[in-house]
Write a protein that holds these residues in place. Sequence first.
Motif, PDB file in Angstrom:
ATOM      1  N   VAL A  38       0.855  -1.184   0.000  1.00 33.59           N
ATOM      2  CA  VAL A  38       0.000   0.000   0.000  1.00 33.59           C
ATOM      3  C   VAL A  38       0.888   1.230   0.000  1.00 33.59           C
ATOM      4  O   VAL A  38       1.764   1.370   0.858  1.00 33.59           O
ATOM      5  CB  VAL A  38      -0.936   0.013   1.236  1.00 33.59           C
ATOM      6  N   ARG A  39       0.654   2.117  -0.982  1.00 37.78           N
ATOM      7  CA  ARG A  39       1.395   3.381  -1.040  1.00 37.78           C
ATOM      8  C   ARG A  39       0.684   4.381  -0.137  1.00 37.78           C
ATOM      9  O   ARG A  39      -0.526   4.534  -0.195  1.00 37.78           O
ATOM     10  CB  ARG A  39       1.448   3.916  -2.468  1.00 37.78           C
ATOM     11  N   GLU A  40       1.436   5.061   0.719  1.00 35.80           N
ATOM     12  CA  GLU A  40       0.881   6.065   1.636  1.00 35.80           C
ATOM     13  C   GLU A  40       0.754   7.396   0.902  1.00 35.80           C
ATOM     14  O   GLU A  40       1.605   8.254   1.015  1.00 35.80           O
ATOM     15  CB  GLU A  40       1.765   6.211   2.865  1.00 35.80           C
ATOM     16  N   ASP A  41      -0.329   7.573   0.145  1.00 35.50           N
ATOM     17  CA  ASP A  41      -0.474   8.795  -0.630  1.00 35.50           C
ATOM     18  C   ASP A  41      -1.764   9.538  -0.321  1.00 35.50           C
ATOM     19  O   ASP A  41      -2.045  10.548  -0.913  1.00 35.50           O
ATOM     20  CB  ASP A  41      -0.371   8.513  -2.125  1.00 35.50           C
ATOM     21  N   SER A  42      -2.546   9.043   0.588  1.00 32.12           N
ATOM     22  CA  SER A  42      -3.766   9.721   1.018  1.00 32.12           C
ATOM     23  C   SER A  42      -4.120   9.171   2.393  1.00 32.12           C
ATOM     24  O   SER A  42      -3.399   8.343   2.946  1.00 32.12           O
ATOM     25  CB  SER A  42      -4.902   9.483   0.022  1.00 32.12           C
ATOM     26  N   GLU A  43      -5.233   9.625   2.943  1.00 29.87           N
ATOM     27  CA  GLU A  43      -5.645   9.115   4.257  1.00 29.87           C
ATOM     28  C   GLU A  43      -5.821   7.603   4.254  1.00 29.87           C
ATOM     29  O   GLU A  43      -5.536   6.936   5.224  1.00 29.87           O
ATOM     30  CB  GLU A  43      -6.948   9.772   4.698  1.00 29.87           C
ATOM     31  N   ARG A  44      -6.307   7.067   3.159  1.00 31.58           N
ATOM     32  CA  ARG A  44      -6.585   5.638   3.080  1.00 31.58           C
ATOM     33  C   ARG A  44      -5.464   4.851   2.430  1.00 31.58           C
ATOM     34  O   ARG A  44      -5.391   3.645   2.588  1.00 31.58           O
ATOM     35  CB  ARG A  44      -7.880   5.407   2.306  1.00 31.58           C
ATOM     36  N   GLY A  45      -4.611   5.495   1.679  1.00 31.91           N
ATOM     37  CA  GLY A  45      -3.559   4.781   0.959  1.00 31.91           C
ATOM     38  C   GLY A  45      -4.100   4.166  -0.320  1.00 31.91           C
ATOM     39  O   GLY A  45      -5.299   4.048  -0.520  1.00 31.91           O
ATOM     40  N   THR A  46      -3.186   3.766  -1.183  1.00 36.96           N
ATOM     41  CA  THR A  46      -3.545   3.129  -2.447  1.00 36.96           C
ATOM     42  C   THR A  46      -2.935   1.737  -2.478  1.00 36.96           C
ATOM     43  O   THR A  46      -1.711   1.597  -2.383  1.00 36.96           O
ATOM     44  CB  THR A  46      -3.010   3.950  -3.646  1.00 36.96           C
ATOM     45  N   THR A  47      -3.769   0.725  -2.607  1.00 33.76           N
ATOM     46  CA  THR A  47      -3.270  -0.644  -2.698  1.00 33.76           C
ATOM     47  C   THR A  47      -2.679  -0.862  -4.081  1.00 33.76           C
ATOM     48  O   THR A  47      -3.372  -0.720  -5.088  1.00 33.76           O
ATOM     49  CB  THR A  47      -4.390  -1.660  -2.418  1.00 33.76           C
ATOM     50  N   LEU A  48      -1.401  -1.200  -4.121  1.00 33.18           N
ATOM     51  CA  LEU A  48      -0.691  -1.424  -5.377  1.00 33.18           C
ATOM     52  C   LEU A  48      -0.583  -2.900  -5.726  1.00 33.18           C
ATOM     53  O   LEU A  48      -0.421  -3.253  -6.895  1.00 33.18           O
ATOM     54  CB  LEU A  48       0.716  -0.826  -5.296  1.00 33.18           C
ATOM     55  N   LEU A  49      -0.623  -3.754  -4.721  1.00 33.29           N
ATOM     56  CA  LEU A  49      -0.434  -5.193  -4.954  1.00 33.29           C
ATOM     57  C   LEU A  49      -1.090  -5.985  -3.836  1.00 33.29           C
ATOM     58  O   LEU A  49      -1.000  -5.609  -2.670  1.00 33.29           O
ATOM     59  CB  LEU A  49       1.062  -5.523  -4.986  1.00 33.29           C
ATOM     60  N   ARG A  50      -1.742  -7.055  -4.193  1.00 33.82           N
ATOM     61  CA  ARG A  50      -2.199  -8.083  -3.247  1.00 33.82           C
ATOM     62  C   ARG A  50      -2.185  -9.389  -4.047  1.00 33.82           C
ATOM     63  O   ARG A  50      -3.045  -9.625  -4.869  1.00 33.82           O
ATOM     64  CB  ARG A  50      -3.593  -7.803  -2.708  1.00 33.82           C
ATOM     65  N   ARG A  51      -1.133 -10.190  -3.813  1.00 34.57           N
ATOM     66  CA  ARG A  51      -0.916 -11.381  -4.637  1.00 34.57           C
ATOM     67  C   ARG A  51      -0.336 -12.523  -3.836  1.00 34.57           C
ATOM     68  O   ARG A  51       0.411 -12.324  -2.890  1.00 34.57           O
ATOM     69  CB  ARG A  51       0.117 -11.080  -5.743  1.00 34.57           C
ATOM     70  N   LYS A  52      -0.654 -13.742  -4.301  1.00 33.24           N
ATOM     71  CA  LYS A  52       0.093 -14.917  -3.858  1.00 33.24           C
ATOM     72  C   LYS A  52       1.460 -14.802  -4.514  1.00 33.24           C
ATOM     73  O   LYS A  52       1.559 -14.434  -5.681  1.00 33.24           O
ATOM     74  CB  LYS A  52      -0.558 -16.205  -4.367  1.00 33.24           C
ATOM     75  N   LEU A  53       2.503 -15.127  -3.770  1.00 32.89           N
ATOM     76  CA  LEU A  53       3.857 -14.990  -4.315  1.00 32.89           C
ATOM     77  C   LEU A  53       4.454 -16.336  -4.684  1.00 32.89           C
ATOM     78  O   LEU A  53       4.285 -17.321  -3.963  1.00 32.89           O
ATOM     79  CB  LEU A  53       4.769 -14.311  -3.293  1.00 32.89           C
ATOM     80  N   VAL A  54       5.165 -16.328  -5.794  1.00 38.04           N
ATOM     81  CA  VAL A  54       5.905 -17.488  -6.269  1.00 38.04           C
ATOM     82  C   VAL A  54       7.375 -17.090  -6.317  1.00 38.04           C
ATOM     83  O   VAL A  54       7.705 -16.042  -6.898  1.00 38.04           O
ATOM     84  CB  VAL A  54       5.429 -17.911  -7.675  1.00 38.04           C
TER      85      VAL A  54
END
Length: 127
Positions: free
Chosen positions: A70-86
Amino acid sequence: MSVATFLRLPVDPDEGFPQSFRLVVGGRGYVFGLQVVVLEEVLPPRDTELGLSAALDLPTDGAYLVMTVVREDSERGTTLLRRKLVPGHVYRAGELAVTLRSARVAIGNLNGVGRHGSQIVAGVAVR
């Protein structure tokens, strides 16, 4: 992007999972979250000799590691990634790239803290 450009993420497996931490990369703040998802039938019995240090190498059938950025760019932030990782794959997370080198999670670190032998090696780079 070469492997040398990645900085190791400060994951502390002894703090258990789920976990999150704030990190400044390229002058911007981000919150990284790591969660382990495991089907109950994949877990070894708790009465084994290894006990809480019995570990899973992720991903495996019925168990995987999820990363959220999550990028801290506002009060709520912007989710950039939510993934299972390989391991070995490079994922885009907005202006960042993240990768997982290896993930070994001890049963004792699933919703628990302590030195049980978990190891996570992951990296981040500015794209």
